[in-house]
Design a protein around this motif. Structure first.
Motif, mmCIF file in Angstrom:
data_model
loop_
_atom_site.group_PDB
_atom_site.id
_atom_site.type_symbol
_atom_site.label_atom_id
_atom_site.label_comp_id
_atom_site.label_asym_id
_atom_site.label_seq_id
_atom_site.Cartn_x
_atom_site.Cartn_y
_atom_site.Cartn_z
ATOM 1 N N LEU A 330 -3.852 -16.093 24.454
ATOM 2 C CA LEU A 330 -5.131 -16.590 23.944
ATOM 3 C C LEU A 330 -5.883 -17.384 25.010
ATOM 4 C CD1 LEU A 330 -7.095 -17.010 21.582
ATOM 5 C CD2 LEU A 330 -5.672 -18.950 20.847
ATOM 6 N N LEU A 331 -5.154 -18.177 25.793
ATOM 7 C CA LEU A 331 -5.794 -18.987 26.827
ATOM 8 C C LEU A 331 -6.453 -18.118 27.892
ATOM 9 C CD1 LEU A 331 -3.211 -21.884 27.336
ATOM 10 C CD2 LEU A 331 -5.253 -21.836 25.885
ATOM 11 N N GLU A 332 -5.940 -16.910 28.112
ATOM 12 C CA GLU A 332 -6.545 -15.997 29.080
ATOM 13 C C GLU A 332 -7.938 -15.551 28.643
ATOM 14 O OE1 GLU A 332 -5.429 -14.957 32.118
ATOM 15 O OE2 GLU A 332 -3.890 -16.503 31.818
ATOM 16 N N GLU A 333 -8.230 -15.680 27.361
ATOM 17 C CA GLU A 333 -9.537 -15.275 26.829
ATOM 18 C C GLU A 333 -10.402 -16.480 26.472
ATOM 19 O OE1 GLU A 333 -10.331 -12.263 27.007
ATOM 20 O OE2 GLU A 333 -8.367 -11.332 27.297
ATOM 21 N N SER A 334 -10.034 -17.659 26.965
ATOM 22 C CA SER A 334 -10.668 -18.898 26.515
ATOM 23 C C SER A 334 -11.165 -19.755 27.670
ATOM 24 C CB SER A 334 -9.664 -19.716 25.685
ATOM 25 O OG SER A 334 -9.144 -18.989 24.601
ATOM 26 N N PHE A 584 -8.944 -26.111 24.104
ATOM 27 C CA PHE A 584 -9.547 -24.880 24.616
ATOM 28 C C PHE A 584 -10.580 -24.349 23.627
ATOM 29 C CE2 PHE A 584 -5.690 -23.803 22.333
ATOM 30 C CZ PHE A 584 -6.028 -22.690 21.564
ATOM 31 N N ILE A 585 -11.460 -23.493 24.137
ATOM 32 C CA ILE A 585 -12.523 -22.877 23.335
ATOM 33 C C ILE A 585 -12.358 -21.359 23.395
ATOM 34 C CG2 ILE A 585 -15.008 -22.543 23.063
ATOM 35 C CD1 ILE A 585 -15.431 -25.229 24.458
ATOM 36 N N TYR A 586 -12.276 -20.742 22.229
ATOM 37 C CA TYR A 586 -12.166 -19.278 22.157
ATOM 38 C C TYR A 586 -13.382 -18.735 21.416
ATOM 39 C CZ TYR A 586 -10.420 -14.643 20.763
ATOM 40 O OH TYR A 586 -10.271 -13.283 20.550
ATOM 41 N N GLY A 601 -12.778 -12.833 25.390
ATOM 42 C CA GLY A 601 -13.644 -13.997 25.251
ATOM 43 C C GLY A 601 -15.016 -13.793 25.864
ATOM 44 N N LEU A 602 -16.036 -14.347 25.198
ATOM 45 C CA LEU A 602 -17.400 -14.276 25.713
ATOM 46 C C LEU A 602 -17.590 -15.205 26.911
ATOM 47 C CD1 LEU A 602 -19.419 -14.229 22.361
ATOM 48 C CD2 LEU A 602 -18.972 -12.299 23.893
#
Length: 723
Positions: A330-334, A584-586, A601-602
């Motif tokens: 998840l952190l890879e996309e955040s 973190f922000i997802y 993630g955007l």
């Protein structure tokens, strides 16, 4: 000759009562004897003053005892029981520093207004361990010594005719005059210390200043007598006019087209352009380098997740981090805040959420969720700002709604549009009374997992969030909170993971093992916010932004970090690590990664600069387009390249970005203690340290004032509108 011998024994007992109970105070105030305390700078005058302050109060006790009790045996017995009371007091004050690092003040009694169910389990065991493993039992040396002497005196008195000491009027007057003289000098000395021009005074330092520079016993007597040392007033900050108030606060207000950053000496703006951000921006957003990120998530939903006691070191120790299988994906996309630090004080979890929701620093010595009722304070908050944009907002928390006065604060102060969903509502959802629901928790199984927590599982919390999403439709802010990972970490429903590859694991204390054993369970809980644990179906909504932050750290001040990092950490380095938490922000886009089933993630990237709770307030407000020109905030945008700082409001450690080192691969910011500025880490000089520290000190005083005096917030807002 016999009379002199008897009186000599009595004088020795009195002397030992005073001397031993004076020395005993250092089990609270000295870092050598109490590793959990964070003392202010020690001075010769302060040490002498506190010594004689403690001696004078103990001497006063002796005078009173000798006046009331006429027989020497009763006098000794009275001093024994008083000594026992004082020793228990010292023990409890030491325990307080174990959990809060700061020294106790009467404001801390607020914590006993909270329901203790669930939290008290296991704390007794930890207290017993501290009593013996950390030698806190030594605080009873005065009582044990007096008990031995009392037994000897009583046995002597049984076989010898004794003559009690005559406390004549002359002796009473001499003793009383001596007390007045010494205690008067102590008060003059303490007043001089706190009124020096170079003395930095804030209310959260009062208890430490008091026990260290005035004396533990005299300080707590003044506390119980209701004597307050209030440094948080307009007068104390020399703010006499509305213009002076406006200038003072606007100097730190970052909602301006151009404002000055006192750390690097550069100017920044309330509008963040893509080129001034470190983030990688998805093509879905169709943004160029000169486009603004303000309002990029306008009209999207927000799920703001309040996590419990998650330290960043769980992700830094490789053998532990690998257990976070889903979280690492998840952190890879955040957007990941690699240097996110807690700023909580006395209110702990409530302080963390209050800072995120209001953008304000807490004072460190009381709880804003209770204080606002006394002061009448009204402030802007994220739920109120979202409400102006026609959003609905609701908090889901598995604890009792009375905890930290949330049942009143969430509606009346924070301004959630919907009632708080608490443990009572969890029970009602199951068609049970609260007592029936609590009883059912003892044998509760969720999706094959035996839940051991007295609170509802976070799995259930995210199930309920799905129900709210359907009920509210669109334009909502949901605020779920974790709780079951609270210290002393007793409610992990999973079997202990295999840490055979973790060096020193066998040497860790049990509480530390319980903490890191939680990781697989925590990983699944975080996953359940985005995937249904029963069906594995995605819960991800591309019209929703998910922001996670942990309220505070684990408070594992037991030396085990040395074992986890396999090196000897300095005390300040340990404190920095324990203040560092996860956030973190997802923001999911439409493209799905086939390897993880996560929406890409955007915006994503690693933020190495220092950030904290108040920065999340601004970041959310900026990204969702919530602010107008009449609003103000003091935090920086989380995804900007602007350096910042964090105040640990409990013990006043300051975390500051060091602009000379921010390009280091494993960058960690500078830490300096406001209690003793000669204590800092790492052992390098911070550029423009005096300018930076002077600004932070003044900002801290202004922060305390704005949440203690309701007129300050109102007057500053009015002044902004008149510009």
């Amino acid at each position: 000759m016999t009379i002199r011998k008897e009186h000599k024994k009595l004088f020795i007992i009195v002397l030992l009562f005073i001397l031993l109970n004076t020395i005993n105070t250092y089990f609270v105030t000295s870092q050598l004897l109490n590793r959990y305390t964070a003392p202010i700078s020690r001075t010769f005058v302060g040490e002498v003053t506190s010594f004689f302050g403690n001696v004078s109060i103990l001497f006063l006790i002796v005078i009173v005892v000798f006046l009331i009790a006429r027989k020497d045996k009763n006098r000794i017995k009275s001093l024994l029981f008083i000594s026992l009371f004082l020793n228990i007091l010292i023990l409890l004050l030491g325990y307080y520093t174990l959990f809060y690092s700061n020294h106790f003040s009467l404001n801390a009694l607020d914590i006993f207004k909270n329901p203790s169910e669930g939290l008290s389990q296991g704390l007794f065991t930890e207290a017993i361990n501290e009593l013996f493993l950390y030698y806190r039992i030594l605080v009873f040396i005065p009582s044990v010594t007096l008990l031995v002497l009392f037994i000897k005196y009583r046995n002597y008195a049984k076989i010898n005719e004794t003559i009690d000491f005559n406390f004549s009027l002359r002796k009473i007057l001499i003793s009383s005059f001596s007390f007045i003289l010494v205690f008067g000098a102590v008060n003059i000395s303490f007043a001089g210390q706190i009124s020096r021009k170079d003395s930095y005074n804030i209310n959260s330092l009062n208890s430490t200043q008091g026990v260290q520079q005035y004396g533990l016993y005299p300080y707590y007597i003044t506390e119980f007598l209701g004597i307050k040392f209030n440094h948080t007033t307009r007068k104390s900050l020399d703010i006499n006019t509305e213009q002076e108030l406006f200038d003072s606060y606007n100097n730190f207000n970052k909602n301006q087209n151009s404002y000055y950053n006192f750390i690097d000496g550069k100017y920044y703006s309330n509008e963040l352009l893509v080129r001034n951000s470190f983030a990688t921006i998805s093509d879905e957003l169709n943004l160029n380098d000169d486009d603004s990120l303000n309002g990029v998530f306008k009209d999207k939903n927000l799920v703001l997740v309040h996590m419990e006691s998650l330290n960043q070191f769980l992700l830094e120790v490789p053998e532990i981090s690998e257990k976070f299988v889903f979280l690492n994906q998840l952190l890879e996309e955040s957007i990941v805040f690699d240097n996110f630090y807690t700023s909580v004080g006395m209110g702990v979890s409530s302080d963390a959420e209050a800072s995120v929701l209001t953008g304000l620093y807490m004072n460190g010595y009381s709880t804003l969720y209770r204080d606002y009722e006394k002061s009448g304070l009204t402030v802007d908050t994220l739920p109120k700002l979202f409400s102006k944009k026609n959003y609905k907002s609701v908090s889901v928390h598995g604890d009792a709604k009375e905890f930290y006065n949330r049942n009143h604060a969430y509606h009346d102060f924070i301004g959630f549009s919907e009632p708080m969903f608490s443990n009572e509502d969890f029970a009602r959802r199951e068609n049970m009374t609260l007592e029936e629901y609590k009883e059912s928790r003892k044998n509760y199984v969720y999706n094959g997992i035996e839940i051991k927590s007295p609170w509802p599982s976070e799995f259930e919390t995210f199930d309920i969030l799905e129900e709210f999403k359907e009920e509210l439709g669109s334009k909502y802010m949901l605020f779920p909170a974790f709780i079951s990972q609270h210290t002393p970490f007793l409610f992990d429903p999973y079997d202990s993971p295999d840490y055979s590859n973790l060096k020193n694991y066998s040497k860790l204390k049990e509480i530390t093992k319980r903490y890191i054993n939680y990781v697989p369970y925590l990983d699944d809980l975080i996953k359940s916010s985005l995937f249904d644990p029963k069906t594995s179906n995605s819960r991800i909504d591309t019209n929703t932004v998910y922001i996670f932050y942990s309220d505070h750290g684990s408070s594992l001040k037991n030396g085990d970090l040395n074992l986890l990092y396999d090196k000897n950490l300095s005390l300040l380095e340990e404190r920095r690590i324990l203040q560092q938490t996860i956030s973190f922000i997802y923001a999911p886009g439409k493209t799905i990664n086939p390897l993880t089933n996560l929406n890409e993630g955007l915006i994503k990237g690693r933020q190495k600069l220092t950030r904290t709770n108040t920065d999340l307030y601004r970041t959310i407000g900026d990204l969702f387009g919530l602010f107008d020109e009449n609003d103000f905030y003091f935090g920086v945008n989380g995804i900007s390249n602007e350096p910042s700082f964090v105040i640990d409001n409990r013990i006043q450690d300051i975390i500051i970005d060091d602009i000379n080192r921010i390009n280091e691969d494993d960058y960690k910011p500078y830490l300096v203690s406001l209690r003793n500025e000669n204590k800092y880490y790492p052992n390098v000089e911070l550029s423009n340290k005096k300018r930076i520290m002077d600004n932070i000190k003044y900002f801290k005083q202004l922060s305390d004032l704005i949440i203690s005096d309701k007129t300050v917030y109102i007057d500053f807002k009015n002044a902004l509108q008149k510009r």
